[in-house]
Design an enzyme around this catalytic site. Sequence first.
Site, PDB file in Angstrom:
ATOM      1  N   PRO A   9       0.791  -1.229   0.000  1.00 16.79           N
ATOM      2  CA  PRO A   9       0.000   0.000   0.000  1.00 16.79           C
ATOM      3  C   PRO A   9       0.826   1.285   0.000  1.00 16.79           C
ATOM      4  CG  PRO A   9      -0.124  -1.123   2.126  1.00 16.79           C
ATOM      5  CD  PRO A   9       0.515  -2.071   1.176  1.00 16.79           C
ATOM      6  N   ASN A  10       0.324   2.225  -0.785  1.00 14.56           N
ATOM      7  CA  ASN A  10       0.873   3.591  -0.866  1.00 14.56           C
ATOM      8  C   ASN A  10       2.205   3.706  -1.619  1.00 14.56           C
ATOM      9  OD1 ASN A  10      -1.278   4.843   0.703  1.00 14.56           O
ATOM     10  ND2 ASN A  10      -0.418   3.696   2.418  1.00 14.56           N
ATOM     11  N   ARG A  17       3.919  11.198  -1.840  1.00 16.22           N
ATOM     12  CA  ARG A  17       3.933  10.941  -0.394  1.00 16.22           C
ATOM     13  C   ARG A  17       5.306  11.270   0.211  1.00 16.22           C
ATOM     14  NH1 ARG A  17       4.662   4.503   1.102  1.00 16.22           N
ATOM     15  NH2 ARG A  17       4.014   5.280   3.126  1.00 16.22           N
ATOM     16  N   TYR A  22      10.700   9.345   1.243  1.00 16.09           N
ATOM     17  CA  TYR A  22      10.703   8.365   0.146  1.00 16.09           C
ATOM     18  C   TYR A  22      11.290   8.890  -1.163  1.00 16.09           C
ATOM     19  CZ  TYR A  22       7.663   5.880   3.375  1.00 16.09           C
ATOM     20  OH  TYR A  22       7.161   5.243   4.488  1.00 16.09           O
ATOM     21  N   ASN A  73       8.193  -5.442  -1.036  1.00 21.74           N
ATOM     22  CA  ASN A  73       8.088  -4.332  -0.094  1.00 21.74           C
ATOM     23  C   ASN A  73       6.623  -4.310   0.360  1.00 21.74           C
ATOM     24  OD1 ASN A  73       7.884  -2.002   1.338  1.00 21.74           O
ATOM     25  ND2 ASN A  73       8.886  -0.692  -0.178  1.00 21.74           N
ATOM     26  N   ALA A  76       3.234  -0.781   4.711  1.00 22.37           N
ATOM     27  CA  ALA A  76       2.707  -0.783   6.083  1.00 22.37           C
ATOM     28  C   ALA A  76       2.330  -2.186   6.558  1.00 22.37           C
ATOM     29  CB  ALA A  76       1.497   0.139   6.176  1.00 22.37           C
ATOM     30  N   HIS A  79       4.445  -4.453   9.030  1.00 19.71           N
ATOM     31  CA  HIS A  79       4.421  -4.356  10.493  1.00 19.71           C
ATOM     32  C   HIS A  79       3.158  -4.930  11.119  1.00 19.71           C
ATOM     33  CE1 HIS A  79       7.585  -1.693   9.215  1.00 19.71           C
ATOM     34  NE2 HIS A  79       6.725  -0.836   8.699  1.00 19.71           N
ATOM     35  N   ASP A  86       2.498 -15.705   6.413  1.00 16.42           N
ATOM     36  CA  ASP A  86       2.073 -17.097   6.198  1.00 16.42           C
ATOM     37  C   ASP A  86       2.057 -17.466   4.716  1.00 16.42           C
ATOM     38  OD1 ASP A  86       1.822 -17.548   8.881  1.00 16.42           O
ATOM     39  OD2 ASP A  86      -0.358 -17.429   8.931  1.00 16.42           O
ATOM     40  N   GLU A  97      13.143  -8.981   1.320  1.00 18.54           N
ATOM     41  CA  GLU A  97      12.348  -7.845   1.815  1.00 18.54           C
ATOM     42  C   GLU A  97      13.083  -6.544   1.496  1.00 18.54           C
ATOM     43  OE1 GLU A  97      12.475  -7.695   6.078  1.00 18.54           O
ATOM     44  OE2 GLU A  97      10.711  -6.398   6.231  1.00 18.54           O
ATOM     45  N   HIS A  99      12.808  -2.185   1.806  1.00 14.68           N
ATOM     46  CA  HIS A  99      12.165  -0.936   2.237  1.00 14.68           C
ATOM     47  C   HIS A  99      12.964   0.232   1.694  1.00 14.68           C
ATOM     48  CE1 HIS A  99       9.482  -3.117   4.790  1.00 14.68           C
ATOM     49  NE2 HIS A  99      10.512  -3.806   5.234  1.00 14.68           N
ATOM     50  N   ILE A 100      12.249   1.194   1.144  1.00 14.18           N
ATOM     51  CA  ILE A 100      12.907   2.373   0.573  1.00 14.18           C
ATOM     52  C   ILE A 100      13.571   3.190   1.681  1.00 14.18           C
ATOM     53  CG2 ILE A 100      12.450   4.567  -0.631  1.00 14.18           C
ATOM     54  CD1 ILE A 100      10.095   2.965  -2.065  1.00 14.18           C
ATOM     55  N   SER A 101      12.855   3.362   2.785  1.00 11.98           N
ATOM     56  CA  SER A 101      13.370   4.169   3.893  1.00 11.98           C
ATOM     57  C   SER A 101      14.133   3.296   4.891  1.00 11.98           C
ATOM     58  CB  SER A 101      12.205   4.864   4.610  1.00 11.98           C
ATOM     59  OG  SER A 101      11.383   3.893   5.247  1.00 11.98           O
ATOM     60  N   ARG A 106      13.198   4.758  12.313  1.00 13.77           N
ATOM     61  CA  ARG A 106      11.874   5.400  12.346  1.00 13.77           C
ATOM     62  C   ARG A 106      11.070   4.995  13.599  1.00 13.77           C
ATOM     63  NH1 ARG A 106       9.130   5.123   6.629  1.00 13.77           N
ATOM     64  NH2 ARG A 106       7.860   6.751   7.620  1.00 13.77           N
ATOM     65  N   ARG A 110       7.288   0.583  13.573  1.00 11.57           N
ATOM     66  CA  ARG A 110       7.874   0.044  12.329  1.00 11.57           C
ATOM     67  C   ARG A 110       8.997  -0.949  12.604  1.00 11.57           C
ATOM     68  NH1 ARG A 110       5.635   3.511   8.312  1.00 11.57           N
ATOM     69  NH2 ARG A 110       5.237   5.560   9.209  1.00 11.57           N
TER      70      ARG A 110
HETATM   71  C1  DQA Z   1       8.204   1.237   3.675  1.00 11.82           C
HETATM   72  C2  DQA Z   1       8.338   1.463   5.180  1.00 11.82           C
HETATM   73  C3  DQA Z   1       7.015   1.179   5.874  1.00 11.82           C
HETATM   74  O1  DQA Z   1       7.156   1.382   7.277  1.00 11.82           O
HETATM   75  C4  DQA Z   1       5.940   2.111   5.369  1.00 11.82           C
HETATM   76  O2  DQA Z   1       4.702   1.800   5.966  1.00 11.82           O
HETATM   77  C5  DQA Z   1       5.841   2.126   3.885  1.00 11.82           C
HETATM   78  C6  DQA Z   1       7.051   2.035   3.090  1.00 11.82           C
HETATM   79  C7  DQA Z   1       9.479   1.636   2.909  1.00 11.82           C
HETATM   80  O3  DQA Z   1       9.586   1.262   1.735  1.00 11.82           O
HETATM   81  O4  DQA Z   1      10.335   2.335   3.454  1.00 11.82           O
HETATM   82  O5  DQA Z   1       4.748   2.320   3.338  1.00 11.82           O
HETATM   83  O6  DQA Z   1       7.987  -0.144   3.445  1.00 11.82           O
END
Ligand code: DQA
Length: 144
Positions: A9-10, A17, A22, A73, A76, A79, A86, A97, A99-101, A106, A110
């Site tokens: 998501p997002n 955003r 990001y 990725n 959200a 977490h 599963d 896995e 994550h951009i950030s 943080r 998270r």
């Molecule tokens: C994220 C980090 C997550 O905590 C956050 O909810 C995201 C993006 C990242 O790519 O840094 O939506 O997965």
Amino acid sequence: MKVLVINGPNINMLGIREPAVYGSQNFQDLLKFIEQSAAEEGISVDCYQSNHEGDLVDKIQAAYGVYDGIVINPAAYTHTSVAILDALKAVAIPAVEVHISKVSEREDFRQISYAGKACVKTYAGLGFEGYRQGLLFLKEYLKK
Ligand code: DQA
């Protein structure tokens, strides 16, 4: 070698955003970056994004017998989602896995990653480069 890249998501809101977190590049830029990185490495890649947990679970299940590796990725859902954890365990496809950030620096909420418990490697805080590192890692990992 076929790899499925899944974004949660997002991630489709990149560029809009929280650019301080990001970056200013948008989701289309990310897709181009992933496709170009995969092409350079001779990896066949499909990309999928959804804002819905169940759709992400469906996509992971459908990857069984089709893909050699997954770069994910979960955003959200990282977490919160035992369902995604599963699903990754169910298909047992080697997953990385991303994550951009830099999530480790943080908020407290998270600091837990459910999906990460089913992944062979995690890259966080490298921006788009994390996806390329994920592809490179899988290429080496799958040779073994
Ligand atoms: C994220 C980090 C997550 O905590 C956050 O909810 C995201 C993006 C990242 O790519 O840094 O939506 O997965």
